[in-house]
Enzyme design. Structure first.
Site, PDB file in Angstrom:
ATOM      1  N   TYR A 142      35.351   1.872   2.728  1.00  0.00           N
ATOM      2  CA  TYR A 142      34.252   1.858   3.703  1.00  0.00           C
ATOM      3  C   TYR A 142      34.019   0.460   4.274  1.00  0.00           C
ATOM      4  O   TYR A 142      33.534   0.321   5.389  1.00  0.00           O
ATOM      5  CB  TYR A 142      32.949   2.323   3.046  1.00  0.00           C
ATOM      6  N   LYS A 191      42.672   7.271  -8.635  1.00  0.00           N
ATOM      7  CA  LYS A 191      43.998   7.772  -8.246  1.00  0.00           C
ATOM      8  C   LYS A 191      45.000   6.734  -8.731  1.00  0.00           C
ATOM      9  O   LYS A 191      45.769   6.145  -7.954  1.00  0.00           O
ATOM     10  CB  LYS A 191      44.036   7.969  -6.720  1.00  0.00           C
ATOM     11  N   ASP A 223      42.274  14.240  -7.572  1.00  0.00           N
ATOM     12  CA  ASP A 223      42.679  15.593  -7.152  1.00  0.00           C
ATOM     13  C   ASP A 223      42.366  16.607  -8.260  1.00  0.00           C
ATOM     14  O   ASP A 223      41.869  17.704  -7.994  1.00  0.00           O
ATOM     15  CB  ASP A 223      44.165  15.630  -6.727  1.00  0.00           C
ATOM     16  N   ASP A 247      31.953  10.036  -2.133  1.00  0.00           N
ATOM     17  CA  ASP A 247      31.455  10.716  -0.934  1.00  0.00           C
ATOM     18  C   ASP A 247      31.959  12.156  -0.914  1.00  0.00           C
ATOM     19  O   ASP A 247      31.193  13.103  -0.732  1.00  0.00           O
ATOM     20  CB  ASP A 247      31.938   9.965   0.317  1.00  0.00           C
ATOM     21  N   ASP A 251      29.804  15.951  -2.088  1.00  0.00           N
ATOM     22  CA  ASP A 251      29.616  17.129  -1.228  1.00  0.00           C
ATOM     23  C   ASP A 251      30.121  18.382  -1.939  1.00  0.00           C
ATOM     24  O   ASP A 251      29.506  19.451  -1.859  1.00  0.00           O
ATOM     25  CB  ASP A 251      30.360  16.967   0.106  1.00  0.00           C
TER      26      ASP A 251
END
Ligand code: IPM
Ligand code: MG
Length: 357
Positions: A142, A191, A223, A247, A251
């Protein structure tokens, strides 16, 4: 206590949901002997319209002078075609970085009263879940270097994921301390099979964990985490992860609670000042229809009392009122079974919650 709260209503449904949270905070304050002074500031699309920029300096100064910030939501189709640096979202990112809010807490739990709205299989719903997402908020892709350039195949664009040891250490401390107060388990999401920044993340998180007795840390690839949230969300207590992964996963976590309209958040830094907002957006399609669910913002107000003002008992009053309203069958449209004829609008739901404070 007497406290100054900066209000950023923002765009879309922002003003209606913030008004609901203000009413709830005022009533809770009156009941418990605290006074909250609210001062409004512009940020997002409405600030672009009024001043030409998404985050006026006056707003930053006002927030820095306040004890805490309550924010509705920013953005909407009207401003979607503006260039990146004057988009409404830039206001959020600017506030997070200028206020030094490197921690984002996003609790997600299944309310028994809303079990019917959970899209998961019945045997998974029965297990329930109650997790806390600890998202790093002022680093990573970001805020990394980005741009456009000429590449070997012609024009290209790039964004960079970078994390310093210091940034990882401080968010790891937050996650470990949170886990000590909960069920003692941290799942650190990265990751590391691909990204160097994730390998640094992993080794740093484990080093910090050694300082926390009774906390176990398990690594999980992002994942796989996306799968596990659907397969078996009850395995999660505290999740700690990067800005971008947090983020996306928050959700996902919101959907299994039944509605994104339920999830509050707290953004915190070194001091007690924080910024509190629902995790959902400005919902342009709901604006002015009364169909907005004020609960995420009301619960964000409760988080402000708990985390910034150390008023845990007062926060409990608000959370209990929401719980009771849900148990009593109060439902906004997003919380009702499909086809329900009569649901509460934003003002009516707020009244129901107020009546239980
Ligand atoms: C969130 C939002 C923001 C983010 C956007 C609006 C910039 O999605 O708070 O989760 O990506 O952080
Ligand atoms: Mg988001």
């Amino acid at each position: 206590m007497e406290l100054n709260i900066a209000l950023i209503k923002g765009d879309g449904i922002g003003p209606e949901i913030v008004e609901s949270a203000v009413a709830v905070l005022e009533k809770t304050g009156a009941r418990t002997g605290h006074t909250f002074h609210f001062t409004e500031y512009l940020a997002g699309g409405c600030a672009i319209d009024a001043t030409g920029v998404p985050l006026p300096q006056e707003t930053v100064d006002g927030c820095l002078a306040s004890d805490s910030v309550l924010l509705g939501a920013v953005g909407g189709p009207k401003w979607d075609t503006l260039p990146g640096d004057i988009r409404p979202e830039k206001a959020l990112l600017g506030l997070r970085s200028k206020l030094g809010l490197f921690t984002n807490l996003r609790p997600a739990k299944l309310y028994p009263a809303l079990a019917g709205k959970c899209p998961l299989r019945a045997d998974i719903v029965e297990q329930g879940f109650d997790l806390l997402m600890v998202r790093e908020l002022t680093g990573g892709i970001y805020f990394g270097e980005r741009g456009r350039r000429e590449g070997p195949n012609g024009p290209e664009a790039y964004d960079t994921e970078a994390y310093s040891v210091m940034e990882i250490e401080r968010i790891a401390h937050v996650a470990m301390a949170a886990a000590q107060k909960r069920r003692g388990s941290v799942i650190s999401v990265d990751k590391a099979n691909v990204l160097e920044s994730s390998r640094l993340w992993r080794e740093t998180v484990h080093r910090i964990a050694e300082q926390y007795e009774g906390v176990t840390v398990t690594d999980m690839l992002v994942d796989n985490t996306a799968q596990q949230l659907i397969r078996n969300p009850s395995q999660f207590d505290v999740i700690v992860t990067t800005n971008m992964f947090g983020d996306i996963l928050s959700d996902e976590a919101s959907q299994i609670t039944g509605s994104i309209g339920m999830l509050p958040s707290a953004s915190l830094g070194e001091g007690s000042r924080g910024m509190y907002e629902p995790i959902h957006g400005s919902a342009p399609r709901l604006t002015g229809t009364g169909r907005a669910n004020p609960i995420a913002t009301i619960l964000s107000g409760a988080m402000m009392l708990r985390y910034s003002f150390n008023l845990g008992a007062e926060a409990d009053i608000i959370e209990k009122a929401v719980d009771t309203a849900l148990n009593d069958g109060c439902r906004t449209a997003d919380l009702a079974p499909a086809g329900t004829e009569h649901t509460l609008n934003c003002t009516e739901m707020t009244k129901e919650i107020l009546a239980r404070i």
